[in-house]
Design a protein around this motif. Structure first.
Motif, PDB file in Angstrom:
ATOM      1  N   ARG A   6       0.812  -1.220   0.000  1.00 46.48           N
ATOM      2  CA  ARG A   6       0.000   0.000   0.000  1.00 46.48           C
ATOM      3  C   ARG A   6       0.847   1.272   0.000  1.00 46.48           C
ATOM      4  O   ARG A   6       0.508   2.246  -0.677  1.00 46.48           O
ATOM      5  CB  ARG A   6      -0.935  -0.007   1.213  1.00 46.48           C
ATOM      6  N   HIS A   7       1.941   1.287   0.770  1.00 55.27           N
ATOM      7  CA  HIS A   7       2.728   2.518   0.846  1.00 55.27           C
ATOM      8  C   HIS A   7       3.333   2.867  -0.518  1.00 55.27           C
ATOM      9  O   HIS A   7       3.465   4.039  -0.873  1.00 55.27           O
ATOM     10  CB  HIS A   7       3.837   2.392   1.908  1.00 55.27           C
ATOM     11  N   ARG A   8       3.655   1.833  -1.294  1.00 54.95           N
ATOM     12  CA  ARG A   8       4.224   2.082  -2.619  1.00 54.95           C
ATOM     13  C   ARG A   8       3.151   2.595  -3.583  1.00 54.95           C
ATOM     14  O   ARG A   8       3.428   3.429  -4.443  1.00 54.95           O
ATOM     15  CB  ARG A   8       4.853   0.790  -3.154  1.00 54.95           C
ATOM     16  N   GLU A  29       2.915   6.199  -2.944  1.00 53.21           N
ATOM     17  CA  GLU A  29       4.040   6.929  -3.533  1.00 53.21           C
ATOM     18  C   GLU A  29       3.847   7.121  -5.035  1.00 53.21           C
ATOM     19  O   GLU A  29       4.130   8.202  -5.577  1.00 53.21           O
ATOM     20  CB  GLU A  29       5.346   6.173  -3.278  1.00 53.21           C
ATOM     21  N   ALA A  55      -2.327   8.121   2.385  1.00 56.38           N
ATOM     22  CA  ALA A  55      -2.338   6.775   2.969  1.00 56.38           C
ATOM     23  C   ALA A  55      -3.748   6.374   3.386  1.00 56.38           C
ATOM     24  O   ALA A  55      -4.152   5.215   3.234  1.00 56.38           O
ATOM     25  CB  ALA A  55      -1.382   6.721   4.153  1.00 56.38           C
ATOM     26  N   ARG A  83       4.841  -5.718   5.585  1.00 54.29           N
ATOM     27  CA  ARG A  83       4.167  -5.066   4.475  1.00 54.29           C
ATOM     28  C   ARG A  83       3.410  -6.125   3.685  1.00 54.29           C
ATOM     29  O   ARG A  83       3.978  -7.154   3.328  1.00 54.29           O
ATOM     30  CB  ARG A  83       5.183  -4.357   3.589  1.00 54.29           C
TER      31      ARG A  83
END
Length: 398
Positions: free
Chosen positions: A33-35, A38, A44, A76
């Motif tokens: 998710r964090h990628r 980005e 987020a 992750r």
């Protein structure tokens, strides 16, 4: 006071963001998710909410957690498309046969069958397709069938769901979408073949990195389709791209039903080239285009002349379309790709007649869909809708 427009804006934003998330996973997944945040610039919180909805409905799947940079880091969880669990059916209704196949969400062709037509009556033909599709999906019964994309030649009014005209099948104003949905349980999407090819090129073929693309198809019919940002331009009644009877001075072919011999159908279509070959007594009345190709490759000057003339006329037609629309790519599909030895003639005429000059040659590329082009194109009719508005398919996904 809150207006309907105010209420619609967040919903529209959510639909757009969901499509962005799913397309990012398509392009880069499996991906945490964090990628996704980005790559998309979404917050987020937005990513968490949307991926929760999409994973809950089965449109995304969570894979085994990955540890962070250190062994004690927060795990992750990569997200991916349900490639192994689902499939989309692609059905192309041709003149003599239909081609059916199953495609995964990344454009992998799982199976392909050809079904000769027992009848061209729309209801009987759709009944045959429904039975064949049931047999095909039973072979991959562990997969959930998300939907069915259907393409056919001629003039297809996508919004109305009708085949306005398909000369070889003898169809006029056939409510094909209604016939299909009456016999098939999954959601069905219908479009014309050339537009379907253009969509497939953008998702899986030669145009994946192109912002704009013009598909030029030459086969039993001649047609074009234009996409910008993987969005197809259809125009009123989906009549855009009807270039078959566009007259082009300087080209000459077999007399067309429209009364001209200098329209693109007369100069480029397979049937027109065959008619000229038969009139020149190069081949018999029932022999296919492959016979003419074989004669040319064996050195027969008459056959070479016909195929080279078609290639040069195709180059002139491509020059007109390229200058008119100015797409990043002009993708050529259909019969001329079976004779790649004449593509240099196409490019030479393109360069000669386009205002772009030598730069025009780099714009023209052959289709990247390969031997499964009909199935991929048909499936892309549904997949385009699926990836463009995933929230509209939540019920079908679950």
């Amino acid at each position: 006071m809150t207006t309907p427009t105010d209420r619609a804006a967040p919903a529209e934003s959510a639909r757009h963001n969901a499509a962005t998330v799913v397309r990012t996973v398509l392009a880069h997944g499996p991906i945490p998710r964090h990628r996704i945040a980005e790559l998309t610039g979404l917050s987020a919180g937005t990513i968490s909410r949307l991926t929760g909805r999409l994973a809950g409905s089965g449109q995304l799947v969570e894979l085994e957690p990955e540890l962070g940079p250190s062994a004690t880091g927060r795990p992750r969880i990569p997200l991916d498309l349900p490639v192994e669990e689902t499939a989309v059916a692609g059905v192309h209704i041709g003149t003599l046969r239909s081609t059916l196949g199953l495609v995964d969400l990344r454009g992998g062709v799982l199976a392909q069958w050809a079904v000769p037509h027992g009848s061209t009556d729309p209801r009987e033909l759709v009944g045959e397709l429904a039975e064949a599709l049931a047999d095909l999906t039973s072979w991959q019964s562990h997969r959930r069938l998300l939907g069915v994309g259907v393409s056919t030649g001629g003039w297809v009014d996508t919004e109305a769901g009708t085949v306005v005209e398909h000369g070889p099948l003898g169809w006029h104003d056939v409510p094909l979408h209604a016939e299909l949905t009456a016999r098939l349980a999954p959601p069905v999407r219908l479009d014309g073949l050339v537009r379907a090819l253009a969509l497939a090129e953008g998702w899986y073929g030669a145009g994946q990195r192109a912002e704009s693309l013009l598909e030029l198809f030459v086969g039993n019919v001649v047609g074009a389709a234009f996409t910008v940002g993987r969005r197809i331009h259809r125009g009123p009644r989906s009549a855009s791209g009807g270039i078959a009877h566009l007259r082009l001075p300087g080209v000459e072919g077999a007399p067309c039903d429209c009364g001209a011999s200098d329209c693109l159908q007369a100069a480029l279509a397979d049937g027109s080239v065959l008619r000229l070959a038969r009139e020149a007594r190069l081949m018999g009345p029932d022999e296919p285009l492959e016979t003419l190709v074989r004669l040319a490759r064996d050195g027969h000057l008459g056959a070479i002349r016909l195929l080279r003339t078609r290639a040069r006329s195709l180059g002139r037609a491509a020059a007109v379309l390229l200058d008119l629309v100015n797409p990043e790519l002009l993708v050529l599909s259909g019969g001329p790709l079976h004779t790649p030895e004449y593509l240099p003639d196409v490019r030479a005429e393109l360069v000669r007649h386009s205002t772009l000059g030598l730069a025009a040659a780099d714009r023209l590329i052959p289709s990247g869909l390969g031997e499964h082009s009909l199935v991929l194109a048909s499936a892309a009719v549904f997949l385009n809708a699926w990836f463009s508005d995933p929230l509209a398919h939540l019920a079908a996904a679950g």
